[in-house]
Motif scaffolding. Structure first.
Motif, PDB file in Angstrom:
ATOM      1  N   ASN A 231       0.795  -1.204   0.005  1.00 33.22           N
ATOM      2  CA  ASN A 231      -0.061   0.010  -0.034  1.00 33.22           C
ATOM      3  C   ASN A 231       0.951   1.212   0.075  1.00 33.22           C
ATOM      4  N   PHE A 232       2.133   0.966  -0.161  1.00 31.78           N
ATOM      5  CA  PHE A 232       3.020   2.282  -0.309  1.00 31.78           C
ATOM      6  C   PHE A 232       2.544   2.944  -1.313  1.00 31.78           C
ATOM      7  N   GLY A 233       2.334   4.610  -0.737  1.00 32.35           N
ATOM      8  CA  GLY A 233       2.096   5.591  -1.937  1.00 32.35           C
ATOM      9  C   GLY A 233       0.568   5.829  -1.876  1.00 32.35           C
ATOM     10  N   THR A 234      -0.252   5.216  -1.363  1.00 32.10           N
ATOM     11  CA  THR A 234      -1.743   5.178  -1.087  1.00 32.10           C
ATOM     12  C   THR A 234      -1.986   6.261  -0.079  1.00 32.10           C
ATOM     13  N   THR A 235      -3.421   6.729  -0.028  1.00 32.74           N
ATOM     14  CA  THR A 235      -3.943   7.609   0.907  1.00 32.74           C
ATOM     15  C   THR A 235      -4.072   6.967   2.172  1.00 32.74           C
ATOM     16  N   ALA A 236      -3.573   7.425   3.344  1.00 33.66           N
ATOM     17  CA  ALA A 236      -3.804   6.987   4.479  1.00 33.66           C
ATOM     18  C   ALA A 236      -5.186   7.337   5.022  1.00 33.66           C
ATOM     19  N   PRO A 237      -5.817   6.618   5.904  1.00 35.22           N
ATOM     20  CA  PRO A 237      -7.084   7.103   6.309  1.00 35.22           C
ATOM     21  C   PRO A 237      -6.946   8.123   7.502  1.00 35.22           C
ATOM     22  N   GLU A 238      -7.957   8.803   7.834  1.00 36.02           N
ATOM     23  CA  GLU A 238      -7.853   9.910   8.810  1.00 36.02           C
ATOM     24  C   GLU A 238      -8.184   9.036  10.175  1.00 36.02           C
ATOM     25  N   ARG A 239      -7.370   9.310  11.301  1.00 32.53           N
ATOM     26  CA  ARG A 239      -7.382   8.484  12.515  1.00 32.53           C
ATOM     27  C   ARG A 239      -7.363   9.645  13.691  1.00 32.53           C
ATOM     28  N   ASP A 240      -8.006   9.089  14.908  1.00 33.61           N
ATOM     29  CA  ASP A 240      -7.694   9.828  16.051  1.00 33.61           C
ATOM     30  C   ASP A 240      -6.558   9.260  16.850  1.00 33.61           C
ATOM     31  N   TRP A 241      -5.608   9.891  16.687  1.00 34.69           N
ATOM     32  CA  TRP A 241      -4.243   9.205  17.385  1.00 34.69           C
ATOM     33  C   TRP A 241      -4.295   9.029  18.970  1.00 34.69           C
ATOM     34  N   ALA A 242      -4.975   9.935  19.585  1.00 38.03           N
ATOM     35  CA  ALA A 242      -5.110   9.477  21.001  1.00 38.03           C
ATOM     36  C   ALA A 242      -5.816   8.464  21.309  1.00 38.03           C
ATOM     37  N   THR A 243      -6.918   8.194  20.494  1.00 37.02           N
ATOM     38  CA  THR A 243      -7.627   6.875  20.677  1.00 37.02           C
ATOM     39  C   THR A 243      -6.976   5.665  20.355  1.00 37.02           C
ATOM     40  N   ALA A 244      -6.315   5.988  19.287  1.00 35.28           N
ATOM     41  CA  ALA A 244      -5.191   4.720  18.763  1.00 35.28           C
ATOM     42  C   ALA A 244      -4.311   4.505  20.000  1.00 35.28           C
ATOM     43  N   ALA A 245      -3.722   5.427  20.462  1.00 33.44           N
ATOM     44  CA  ALA A 245      -2.906   5.089  21.533  1.00 33.44           C
ATOM     45  C   ALA A 245      -3.326   4.427  22.819  1.00 33.44           C
TER      46      ALA A 245
ATOM     47  N   LEU B  65     -12.077   1.147  19.806  1.00 31.49           N
ATOM     48  CA  LEU B  65     -11.147   2.244  19.745  1.00 31.49           C
ATOM     49  C   LEU B  65     -10.311   2.700  18.453  1.00 31.49           C
ATOM     50  N   ASP B  66      -9.611   1.829  17.943  1.00 31.73           N
ATOM     51  CA  ASP B  66      -8.909   1.949  16.630  1.00 31.73           C
ATOM     52  C   ASP B  66      -8.636   0.467  16.133  1.00 31.73           C
ATOM     53  N   GLU B  67      -9.543   0.029  15.092  1.00 27.40           N
ATOM     54  CA  GLU B  67      -9.376  -1.133  14.511  1.00 27.40           C
ATOM     55  C   GLU B  67      -8.121  -1.288  13.885  1.00 27.40           C
ATOM     56  N   ILE B  68      -7.300  -0.442  13.221  1.00 24.06           N
ATOM     57  CA  ILE B  68      -6.139  -0.721  12.756  1.00 24.06           C
ATOM     58  C   ILE B  68      -5.139  -1.159  13.759  1.00 24.06           C
ATOM     59  N   VAL B  69      -4.977  -0.732  14.877  1.00 23.11           N
ATOM     60  CA  VAL B  69      -4.012  -0.872  15.910  1.00 23.11           C
ATOM     61  C   VAL B  69      -4.691  -2.328  16.724  1.00 23.11           C
ATOM     62  N   LEU B  70      -5.954  -2.404  16.703  1.00 20.43           N
ATOM     63  CA  LEU B  70      -6.243  -3.684  17.357  1.00 20.43           C
ATOM     64  C   LEU B  70      -5.945  -4.897  16.312  1.00 20.43           C
ATOM     65  N   ARG B  71      -6.483  -4.742  15.191  1.00 21.45           N
ATOM     66  CA  ARG B  71      -6.117  -5.783  14.163  1.00 21.45           C
ATOM     67  C   ARG B  71      -4.744  -6.314  14.283  1.00 21.45           C
ATOM     68  N   SER B  72      -3.730  -5.152  14.274  1.00 23.19           N
ATOM     69  CA  SER B  72      -2.322  -5.212  14.237  1.00 23.19           C
ATOM     70  C   SER B  72      -1.852  -6.190  15.646  1.00 23.19           C
ATOM     71  N   TYR B  73      -2.381  -5.810  16.665  1.00 21.54           N
ATOM     72  CA  TYR B  73      -1.943  -6.620  17.758  1.00 21.54           C
ATOM     73  C   TYR B  73      -2.695  -7.966  17.729  1.00 21.54           C
ATOM     74  N   CYS B  74      -3.644  -8.352  17.271  1.00 23.60           N
ATOM     75  CA  CYS B  74      -4.148  -9.564  17.081  1.00 23.60           C
ATOM     76  C   CYS B  74      -3.243 -10.394  15.996  1.00 23.60           C
ATOM     77  N   ILE B  75      -2.859  -9.838  15.033  1.00 20.38           N
ATOM     78  CA  ILE B  75      -2.285 -10.733  14.128  1.00 20.38           C
ATOM     79  C   ILE B  75      -0.920 -10.952  14.589  1.00 20.38           C
ATOM     80  N   GLY B  76      -0.312  -9.862  15.400  1.00 20.57           N
ATOM     81  CA  GLY B  76       0.951 -10.330  16.250  1.00 20.57           C
ATOM     82  C   GLY B  76       1.026 -11.329  16.841  1.00 20.57           C
ATOM     83  N   ALA B  77      -0.290 -11.151  17.828  1.00 20.03           N
ATOM     84  CA  ALA B  77      -0.315 -12.416  18.756  1.00 20.03           C
ATOM     85  C   ALA B  77      -0.544 -13.758  18.222  1.00 20.03           C
ATOM     86  N   ALA B  78      -1.436 -13.804  17.020  1.00 22.27           N
ATOM     87  CA  ALA B  78      -1.580 -14.820  16.315  1.00 22.27           C
ATOM     88  C   ALA B  78      -0.211 -15.635  15.784  1.00 22.27           C
ATOM     89  N   HIS B  79       0.757 -14.850  15.216  1.00 15.52           N
ATOM     90  CA  HIS B  79       1.986 -15.153  14.873  1.00 15.52           C
ATOM     91  C   HIS B  79       2.896 -15.677  16.040  1.00 15.52           C
TER      92      HIS B  79
END
Length: 525
Positions: free
Chosen positions: A156-170, A425-439
């Protein structure tokens, strides 16, 4: 006086003494370029210190500075601004960076494959998939993300990133990681504020002497010479089974060995005289393995003794030898869910097991081996619920002590996961942690183990000896997030348990299974 070496770094001509230092030591300690990370030096196996030499990726911790005399060195900071920003945004948008320690080196590796980072023609989708990203990642270790999101960032390098609430993601990242964390594109670029990155120039460097003491030097190279550092090794010895199964006629038996948490940022701290030491948990929780790190206390002690700021560092070998491990277990269970759980003696482990498996009698056993801790992800309770899951059909969710729940199954060469944790809160962060835990779970069950000698000494001291599954062998992971308005709770530990159970449920490892079990010694009807 040592002869001088000249080369360029990010377009700037520099001159340094030819005193035997590595390129990494020159870049980090003398030029202050903190995006070049030290995760294993001088092993050259984690990839965190990757830079370009004349435009080609190279691991800098095993590259003598004298070998790059007259050549051009490019660090992450030296990439064209549009490329550097683009990679940071791509990694953040995909959830391809959590702590952000490994990602600067990975970005340099991927950017070396990508002509767009040098301003050349754009790639087509087919080009990107055939340009060797998976193969290139063989030179790296990421313990957090599980590889999949990194490959998605590459796509996805070069595509437009979605708008997010960084405090909620944190907030979601802090729930999953266990410590306050920053989320944003700068994290992937190595700006997470790690302890050794923030140490003042001119601080003394303290390393373990291997005998319970510390040696100090003006530079990392000087301290290593004084310590007489011995390179880590990998042993071909048979993997140990620390505990015997309890006697009994069991419907299910489960036995685990020693494994290494393998967090990338090894323990580090620094302190000025009379000051507060830097935390080794700057932007990640190290899966609980740094919860009781002694280095902040030692940094303050040495700074006060010497009247100067002191950096205290564990090498990769130090972290393996002295850092805590999850306690090995040997469990036997009858058809009614009762049985015995033998576990290496660890403070609090009996209570943890009893909280999820009240039908198990816990027997704590003294074993010669590395230290253990229940602070490490799911230690004790995960093994218990995985064993109990074998009594059912695998259709139920696993609920973690913190309240998050997950279900996982292995189907046609990939994992499907469903997770519930209140407000995501932030589905991108949650999904990342779930995939990391799966690995981590898949790798733990199928491939990871440490050889520990009869005197309790760990023999496997290098990154590649831990058995961690690389990107090329990690199955795809599909994550379904069941959102609700409930309070957010941690989910990744439940995913870790659910995927470990699903991995076993694929036993006795059918024809499409990528590998046989190494760490889990399991039998069931």
């Amino acid at each position: 006086m040592a002869a001088a070496l000249e080369f360029t770094v990010d377009g700037r001509r520099i001159e340094v003494p030819d005193d035997g230092a590595s390129l990494m030591e020159v870049l980090r300690d003398r030029l202050g370029i903190s995006t070049v990370k030290d995760g294993c030096s001088p092993q050259g196996q984690c990839g965190c210190c990757t830079v370009w030499v004349d435009g080609k990726p190279r691991v800098s911790c095993v590259t003598p500075a004298r070998r790059v005399a007259g050549r051009a060195i490019t660090t992450l900071a030296g990439l064209p601004p549009e490329a550097r920003i683009g990679w940071g945004e791509a990694f953040c948008a995909a959830g391809a960076s959590q702590c952000g320690f490994c990602t600067p080196g990975i970005i340099m590796r991927l950017a070396g494959l990508d002509a767009r980072s040098s301003g050349d023609r754009p790639w087509s989708g087919e080009d990107r998939h055939t340009s060797g990203a998976v193969t290139a990642l063989a030179a790296h270790l990421c313990r957090c993300t599980g590889w999949q999101t990194i490959l998605e960032a590459w796509d996805n390098f070069g595509t437009t990133a979605p708008e997010r609430d960084w405090a909620t993601a944190a907030r979601r990242a802090e729930l999953e990681g266990g410590v306050p964390q920053v989320v944003g594109s700068t994290v992937a670029l190595g700006e997470g504020g790690f302890a050794d990155d923030t140490a003042p120039q001119g601080a003394l460097v303290a390393l373990s002497d291997g005998r319970g003491g510390w040696v100090l030097g003006e530079t990392l190279a000087e301290a290593r010479a004084a310590a007489g550092k011995v390179q880590g090794r990998r042993t071909p010895d048979e993997l140990p089974k620390p505990l015997k199964f309890p006697e009994g006629d069991w419907a299910v038996r489960l036995r685990t060995s020693w494994v290494e948490p393998a967090y990338l940022e090894t323990d580090a701290s620094w302190c000025s005289p009379g000051g507060e030491p830097a935390s080794p948990l700057a932007n990640g929780g190290a899966f609980g393995a740094k919860a009781a790190s002694p280095l902040p206390r030692i940094a303050r002690q040495l700074a006060d003794e010497h009247g100067r700021p002191v950096r205290v560092l564990w090498s990769r070998e130090d972290a393996v030898r002295h850092g805590p491990k999850r306690p090995p277990v040997a469990i036997g269970i009858t058809d009614d869910g009762r049985g015995v759980a033998r576990v290496v003696r660890t403070p609090g482990v009996s209570d943890v097991i009893a909280s999820v498996a009240p039908g198990l009698k816990v027997e704590e056993v003294d074993v010669d081996g590395p230290s253990t801790s229940i602070a490490i992800r799911g230690a004790g309770w995960v093994e218990s619920v995985v064993a109990l899951s074998a009594l059912g059909d695998g259709s139920g969710e696993i609920v973690a002590p913190g309240g998050g729940s997950a279900w996982a199954e292995w189907r046609q060469g990939s994992f499907r996961i469903r997770v519930r944790g209140g407000d995501p809160l932030d589905e991108i962060v949650l999904r990342s942690y779930c995939i990391g835990a799966a690995h981590m779970a898949y790798s733990w069950v199928t491939a990871e183990a440490l050889t520990v000698g009869p005197n309790g000494e760990v023999h496997d001291l290098t990154i590649r000896s831990f058995g961690i599954v690389p990107a090329s062998r990690m199955p795809p992971v599909e994550v379904e997030i069941d959102s609700s308005d409930g309070p957010p709770v941690k989910c990744s530990d439940a995913v870790f348990a659910a995927v470990a159970a699903a991995t076993w449920r694929a036993a006795g490892f059918p024809p499409d299974w990528p590998t046989g079990s190494v760490n889990f010694y399991l039998t069931s009807p």
